[in-house]
Design a protein around this motif. Structure first.
Motif, PDB file in Angstrom:
ATOM      1  N   GLY A  56       0.815  -1.227   0.000  1.00 31.51           N
ATOM      2  CA  GLY A  56       0.000   0.000   0.000  1.00 31.51           C
ATOM      3  C   GLY A  56       0.839   1.262   0.000  1.00 31.51           C
ATOM      4  O   GLY A  56       0.326   2.350   0.254  1.00 31.51           O
ATOM      5  N   PHE A 107      -4.690  -0.113  -0.964  1.00 34.05           N
ATOM      6  CA  PHE A 107      -4.277   1.286  -0.790  1.00 34.05           C
ATOM      7  C   PHE A 107      -5.209   2.007   0.183  1.00 34.05           C
ATOM      8  O   PHE A 107      -6.417   2.028   0.001  1.00 34.05           O
ATOM      9  CB  PHE A 107      -4.267   1.988  -2.158  1.00 34.05           C
ATOM     10  N   GLU A 108      -4.610   2.590   1.225  1.00 33.73           N
ATOM     11  CA  GLU A 108      -5.325   3.331   2.259  1.00 33.73           C
ATOM     12  C   GLU A 108      -6.370   2.482   2.995  1.00 33.73           C
ATOM     13  O   GLU A 108      -7.380   3.000   3.460  1.00 33.73           O
ATOM     14  CB  GLU A 108      -5.990   4.581   1.666  1.00 33.73           C
ATOM     15  N   THR A 165      -6.659   0.529   6.172  1.00 41.89           N
ATOM     16  CA  THR A 165      -5.923   0.311   7.423  1.00 41.89           C
ATOM     17  C   THR A 165      -6.107  -1.108   7.963  1.00 41.89           C
ATOM     18  O   THR A 165      -5.201  -1.664   8.583  1.00 41.89           O
ATOM     19  CB  THR A 165      -6.361   1.318   8.503  1.00 41.89           C
ATOM     20  N   LYS A 217      -3.782  -3.220   5.993  1.00 39.49           N
ATOM     21  CA  LYS A 217      -2.380  -2.867   6.267  1.00 39.49           C
ATOM     22  C   LYS A 217      -1.974  -3.228   7.697  1.00 39.49           C
ATOM     23  O   LYS A 217      -0.794  -3.412   7.981  1.00 39.49           O
ATOM     24  CB  LYS A 217      -2.162  -1.374   6.001  1.00 39.49           C
ATOM     25  N   ASP A 218      -2.951  -3.334   8.568  1.00 36.74           N
ATOM     26  CA  ASP A 218      -2.653  -3.723   9.953  1.00 36.74           C
ATOM     27  C   ASP A 218      -2.149  -5.164  10.012  1.00 36.74           C
ATOM     28  O   ASP A 218      -1.477  -5.568  10.956  1.00 36.74           O
ATOM     29  CB  ASP A 218      -3.925  -3.565  10.799  1.00 36.74           C
ATOM     30  N   ARG A 261      -5.226   4.477  17.837  1.00 35.43           N
ATOM     31  CA  ARG A 261      -4.014   4.563  17.018  1.00 35.43           C
ATOM     32  C   ARG A 261      -3.588   6.032  16.891  1.00 35.43           C
ATOM     33  O   ARG A 261      -2.416   6.356  16.968  1.00 35.43           O
ATOM     34  CB  ARG A 261      -4.315   3.964  15.638  1.00 35.43           C
ATOM     35  N   HIS A 273       4.101   4.969   4.803  1.00 32.78           N
ATOM     36  CA  HIS A 273       2.953   4.721   3.931  1.00 32.78           C
ATOM     37  C   HIS A 273       2.523   3.258   3.902  1.00 32.78           C
ATOM     38  O   HIS A 273       1.492   2.935   3.322  1.00 32.78           O
ATOM     39  CB  HIS A 273       3.244   5.230   2.520  1.00 32.78           C
ATOM     40  N   SER A 274       3.341   2.384   4.510  1.00 33.61           N
ATOM     41  CA  SER A 274       2.888   0.994   4.611  1.00 33.61           C
ATOM     42  C   SER A 274       2.224   0.744   5.970  1.00 33.61           C
ATOM     43  O   SER A 274       1.690  -0.330   6.215  1.00 33.61           O
ATOM     44  CB  SER A 274       4.070   0.034   4.413  1.00 33.61           C
ATOM     45  N   MET A 275       2.282   1.758   6.832  1.00 32.82           N
ATOM     46  CA  MET A 275       1.702   1.578   8.166  1.00 32.82           C
ATOM     47  C   MET A 275       0.169   1.596   8.101  1.00 32.82           C
ATOM     48  O   MET A 275      -0.402   2.256   7.236  1.00 32.82           O
ATOM     49  CB  MET A 275       2.165   2.719   9.088  1.00 32.82           C
ATOM     50  N   PRO A 276      -0.468   0.904   9.021  1.00 28.95           N
ATOM     51  CA  PRO A 276      -1.938   0.869   8.997  1.00 28.95           C
ATOM     52  C   PRO A 276      -2.547   2.138   9.576  1.00 28.95           C
ATOM     53  O   PRO A 276      -3.183   2.114  10.623  1.00 28.95           O
ATOM     54  CB  PRO A 276      -2.257  -0.346   9.862  1.00 28.95           C
ATOM     55  N   ILE A 277      -2.290   3.209   8.927  1.00 32.62           N
ATOM     56  CA  ILE A 277      -2.886   4.475   9.364  1.00 32.62           C
ATOM     57  C   ILE A 277      -3.164   5.301   8.118  1.00 32.62           C
ATOM     58  O   ILE A 277      -2.341   5.353   7.196  1.00 32.62           O
ATOM     59  CB  ILE A 277      -1.958   5.208  10.360  1.00 32.62           C
ATOM     60  N   LYS A 278      -4.331   5.914   8.091  1.00 28.44           N
ATOM     61  CA  LYS A 278      -4.711   6.673   6.893  1.00 28.44           C
ATOM     62  C   LYS A 278      -3.815   7.900   6.781  1.00 28.44           C
ATOM     63  O   LYS A 278      -3.387   8.467   7.781  1.00 28.44           O
ATOM     64  CB  LYS A 278      -6.169   7.109   6.981  1.00 28.44           C
TER      65      LYS A 278
END
Lengths: 300, 782
Positions: A49, A66-67, A69, A72-73, B12, B115-120
């Motif tokens: 992502g 992409f975007e 969460t 991506k978590d 978060r 940008h790979s982290m799980p946060i918008k």
């Protein structure tokens, strides 16, 4: 399951990935090989992502990445060029990732710190290249992702640590059904670790197979004929990737199972025919030669 | 049992906020210390300074406890040092934080992690913004509270001052927030920290700089344009980096204080809205941002083009201005455009090379640069071609409801003013307000002004740069600095300003001199109440005799009425060509009305020009006239000065009909012998120079040419007259008023036993030929 459909990524005029389509199943260790600039790292960044696709889709468990969460978590990306917070040590990084990843395990982090010979209180910018790689892998494993993306994962690691990492990855896969996608130029490493391999070339997956199937699907055969018969005879019946003759001895690389090829050659009158499976590196080289990536033809 | 579901975005957010704040705690501490040194510490030093060296007035201190302290700003919470440093700190810190907190976007490997982290991305931007706001706001608020406490303890509780302190603090924080957001927005759009810094600075300064330059251009080249104080202040409201520093210059009681403060407060509110809008825009753009632009020079996209356009416009105009100032060419407009093109193109090329890190794309992008230069020249050409009819626009008489003008006639140097209590602050201070203009509502007066305006715009003499060369040699200019504001029937206004015009245009205003509408607003005798008059002074025209008179209120009322009658009775013909020599000058001093007044004055004067006048009769009846009759036999000599070129008028009131003012003091030394010696020495030198020139130059030099050369070198010609007959002739030639288009001489009569008196004016045409000859360079150098 990771599903890429007609995935396109361009950097200005350069197309890094052109209509890449593939599926990677959960719980597998997928080795991504390819020439320099073939798009391996780009593909990993799209899965992580980091990059936004210019065309096509990339989905994990049916959801775009992409975007996202939630997706991506469950994903951790260890890039080829590592980044750590300025002036931080491993404990700082662990705190940072703990605040981000819901599955980050302090116990696992502590355990991993005992396995790897690293001082978690020492500033990371004093670490060697291999030590930084170890620190990144520790963070990745402590975050307990469902999908671990490793770009040039073994770059800079010594053989002992490489072995340890392999073991840890295998354990994680076995215990948590984790999926690992790994790129490396060290094909020997991938051969031992991966269950699937995909070959990327010029932004497309040239082929992808289970590693055993891949090895079995190619063979190198030595055969002796007396008298010698024209080589064109073989090309009609066999999928020959490379063939050469020296006197009455023929060497060939063929797509197929070695026993079947040997049997065919004996039927054709070979005095003897012996087939051996190819290493992954040999498969890679021959496949790349087939698409014109042949450095044997370079004349200095 | 996965923790994923319980790990909400909110959690978060808060965890990431704490993590990022912890990482920046060092910067937070450093900023807090620096701000403490330059904000509350400076305040404490000033507030607790020793007043031993001051001449303390207890009443002043009681009325204004801040009187002996140098505090800036409406909240009185800044000192001179803190004004400068807080301005710098509050501009620099948000930019530095913006660059630091968003720096991960400009590093490929950092972007991989973030940008790979799980946060918008929006959340990430918001977390960073919150951290920045915390770092900036907490010390500022704490220190302001500290200052507020000290202020209350030391100076007392002033709600309005504390209110302004809070408002100003809010303003500083809002502006810092907007500066940070602009930096973050730019960071999202570009690929490197360097580009972020450069682009941010350009964007933050662009609006005030471009508007300021355009105002300067209009002021220089647009005939009739003048940037007023309000407009100049408003320019600073266009940028968060200049809005608050500008407020530090505000003080209560200034003429435009209320308007400026209102606009400034609105601007703070607008800045807050703009900041929020920019944040939403930044968040949206960040969501679509390509991570791969990290570490790449930003040459594509709309932002670099905007920056290059700003750079081209600013550098082009600055180049034009610089070369205009040094005056490298006679043709001002052409030279300006030429240097603008050169400067603009040069700036574009430099920016193109910097942004693209090389010359590869230069040739290909030149057409765009040319386009930007053309746009710059187009903007300038708008001014050079009359600002789309701006220069010639004069409203028709039907559309004008009234006209405000600062022309106040021959008595214009007596400044009328308005005085409280209707203009006062909470502390009970009384303010006076200078009334710089009069308002004309009668159609015939408006038409007189329109005719003047038409004549001035038709000739276009005297524009500072563009038209100076257009003034013919034989045209005399005056510098009345006239500002005309038409109030139109549709509620709009039209303002034009002319610093100079020729005397013939000026004479078109002469009819106003007899109009009650002007007299009632411009001459103190018409609006001064007799009870406010403290004393009267009567002096002869030469200043040799002066008498102070204290009259009863009834007598003062009579005298005021007499002056009004005399002034109202004077016709334009009498004023333009007075038949009698003036008798003396009557003046008065007055106090400000205690009850307040919309128009009053602290003094006024009147030139007694005829024995038929009521004023003369009143003073005669009081026996004053005989006392001030000058004894010309005691005149040692008269110094007469004639202008070498245009007959420039001394003094502050410039009107169509000029008269001497008692406020205008002598311009010569009191020592007559010194004056005489220096003038005679000067005349000798002029003659010697002329003779030497005649001998050394081989070809024939005409007398006229030598006279012109001498005049341009020596300036005004002065002569001393000691002959009794000449003195009497000169004394009889003195007039009360002289039209602007008539050549005049100044005469200073030196009496025995007295200091130099007031200079008087004499029409050149009224002087006998013999005296005229002595005031002519042509005759002197023969």
């Amino acid at each position: 399951m990771i599903k890429a459909t007609s995935l396109v990524k361009c950097f200005g005029d350069f197309t890094a990935l052109s209509a890449l389509t593939t599926e990677i199943h959960k719980g597998s260790i997928y080795g991504l090989v390819g020439s320099n600039g073939s798009g391996k790292s780009t593909f990993l960044r799209l899965i992580a992502g980091v990059y936004m696709p210019d065309g096509g889709t990339i989905e994990i468990d049916g959801q775009p990445v992409f975007e996202n969460t939630q997706i991506k978590d469950k994903t951790f990306f260890v890039a080829d060029d590592l980044y750590f917070l300025p002036q931080s040590n491993m404990n700082d990084m662990a705190k940072f990732y703990k605040s981000i990843y819901s599955t980050f395990s302090e116990e696992k982090y502590a355990k991993l710190c005992t396995i790897f010979p690293l001082d978690p209180r020492k500033k990371i910018n004093t670490f060697s290249k291999g030590m930084k790689r170890q620190a990144a892998i520790i963070m990745g494993l402590a975050s307990q992702p469902d999908l671990l993306l490793l770009d040039e994962a073994f770059d800079g690691l010594d053989p002992i640590i490489r072995g340890a990492v392999r073991k840890l990855l295998s354990d994680e896969i076995a215990s948590r059904d984790m999926t690992v996608i790994i790129t490396s130029h060290n094909l020997r490493e991938l051969e031992d670790l991966c269950d699937h391999v995909g070959l990327l070339h010029k932004g497309e997956i040239m082929f992808e197979r289970e590693i055993d199937e891949l090895k079995l699907g190619f063979c190198k055969v030595h055969a002796a004929f007396n008298p010698m018969i024209p080589l064109e005879e073989f090309k009609k019946d066999l999928s020959i990737m490379q063939i050469s003759a020296t006197g009455s001895l023929i060497n060939m690389v063929v797509r197929g199972i070695s026993s079947e090829v040997s049997e065919y050659l004996l039927e054709k009158g070979a005095l003897f025919a012996e087939g051996v499976p190819l290493t992954l590196e040999e498969v890679f080289i021959h496949e790349m030669e087939a698409v014109g990536y042949d450095y044997n033809n370079i004349i200095f | 049992m996965t923790t994923t579901t319980s790990f909400s975005d909110q959690k978060r957010f808060s965890q990431l906020y704490r993590a990022i704040f912890r990482r920046n705690i060092g910067y937070f501490s450093m900023y807090a210390v620096i701000l403490f040194i330059f904000y509350p510490l400076q305040y404490l030093i000033e507030a607790f300074k020793s007043l031993k060296h001051y001449d303390i007035n207890a009443l002043t201190l009681a009325m204004d406890p801040f009187a002996y302290y140098n505090f800036n700003g409406l909240g009185k919470n800044f000192t001179g040092v803190s004004s400068v440093f807080v301005t710098v700190i509050m501009a620099a810190i948000p930019i530095i934080l913006g660059l630091m907190l968003q720096s991960y976007m400009h590093s490929k490997k950092a972007a991989d992690v973030y940008h790979s982290m799980p946060i918008k991305r929006e959340t990430l931007l918001l977390v960073n913004a919150m951290v920045a706001v915390t770092i900036i706001a907490v010390p500022m608020i704490v220190y302001t509270l500290l200052i507020a406490v000290v202020q209350i303890a030391k100076f007392g509780f002033f709600p309005s001052v504390l209110g302004y302190m809070c408002l100003d603090t809010l303003g500083w924080l809002v502006c810092s927030f907007v500066i940070y957001i602009v930096t973050a927005l730019v960071a999202v759009c570009v690929g490197t920290v360097f580009d972020t810094f450069v682009f941010t600075c350009v964007l933050l300064f662009a609006a005030p700089v471009i508007s300021g330059l355009y105002l300067v251009l209009c002021d220089m080249f647009l005939f009739g344009f003048r940037a007023n104080q309000l407009t100049s202040y408003l320019i600073f409201n266009f940028s968060p980096i200049t809005l608050m520093p500008c407020r530090l210059g505000f003080y209560e009681g200034s003429d435009i204080y209320t308007q400026v403060l209102f606009h400034s407060n609105i601007s703070i509110l607008l800045m807050l809205v703009i900041g929020c809008v920019l944040f939403v825009l930044a968040a949206r753009l960040y969501r679509r941002r390509h991570s791969e632009i990290a570490e790449q020079a930003t040459s594509s996209g709309i932002l670099p083009k905007i920056i290059m356009l700003i750079g081209t416009v600013v550098c082009g105009v600055c180049f034009g201005l610089i070369f205009q100032m040094v005056g490298v060419s006679d043709n001002n407009k052409l030279s300006f455009i030429m240097w603008t093109i050169i400067g603009g193109l040069l700036a574009y090329i430099i920016m193109e090379v910097i942004f693209n890190r090389g010359f590869k794309t230069l040739v290909r992008s030149l057409p765009l640069g040319a386009g930007m230069v053309v746009l710059t020249v187009g903007l300038i050409s708008l001014i050079f071609t009359g600002g789309l009819g701006y220069e010639n626009r004069i409203p028709s008489i039907e559309n004008i409801s009234s006209v405000e003008v600062n022309y106040k006639g021959r008595y214009g140097d007596s400044d009328p003013m308005a005085v409280g209590p209707y203009i006062s602050d909470d502390e009970g201070h009384t303010f006076t307000k200078r009334l710089a203009t009069i308002t004309l509502e009668q159609k015939e007066n408006i038409e007189t002004l329109r005719l003047f305006h038409q004549d001035v715009t038709g000739k276009k003499y005297g524009s500072q740069w563009s038209s100076r060369k257009n003034v013919p040699d034989d045209v005399s200019m005056v510098y009345p600095n006239i500002v005309i504001t038409y109030h139109l029937s549709n509620g709009r206004t039209l303002t034009r300003a002319y610093d100079s015009c020729d005397v013939e245009s000026m004479m078109l205003l002469a009819p106003l001199e007899t109009q009650p509408e002007l007299l009632y607003q411009a001459y103190p005798a018409f609006y001064t109440e007799p009870e406010n008059i403290v004393e009267w002074y009567v002096q002869d025209m030469f200043g040799s005799k002066e008498m102070k008179q204290i009259y009863s209120q009834a007598d003062s009322a009579k005298l005021l009425e007499a002056i009004r009658t005399d002034i109202s009775a004077l016709t334009l013909e009498q004023l333009s060509d007075p038949k009698d020599s003036p008798i003396g000058i009557l003046s008065f001093n007055a106090q400000l009305p205690k009850q307040g007044s919309e128009r009053c004055s602290t003094g006024g004067y009147f030139i007694i020009s005829s024995r038929e006048q009521e004023t003369y009769k009143f003073l005669k009846s009081k026996g004053v006239i005989d006392e001030i009759t000058p004894d010309l036999s005691k005149v040692k000599g008269v110094v007469v000065s004639v202008s070498s070129g245009n007959y420039y008028r001394y003094g502050s009131a410039i009107s169509a009909l000029y008269q001497i003012s008692p406020d205008y003091n002598e311009f010569y030394s009191a020592d007559y012998d010194n004056i005489k010696d220096s003038i005679q020495e000067r005349i000798r030198m002029i003659k010697e120079d002329a003779k030497m020139k005649e001998q050394t130059v081989t070809e024939e030099v005409y007398v006229e040419d030598r006279a012109v050369a001498a005049a341009s070198y020596y300036g005004d010609l002065e002569q001393v007259f000691e002959n009794e007959a000449d003195i009497r002739v000169l004394a009889q030639a003195v007039t009360a008023t002289i039209p602007a288009n008539e050549k005049l001489v100044y005469a200073n009569f030196y009496f025995e036993g007295t200091a130099t008196g007031t200079p008087v004016m004499i029409p050149y045409s009224k002087l006998p030929a013999e005296i005229q000859k002595q005031l002519d360079y042509n005759e002197i150098i023969k």
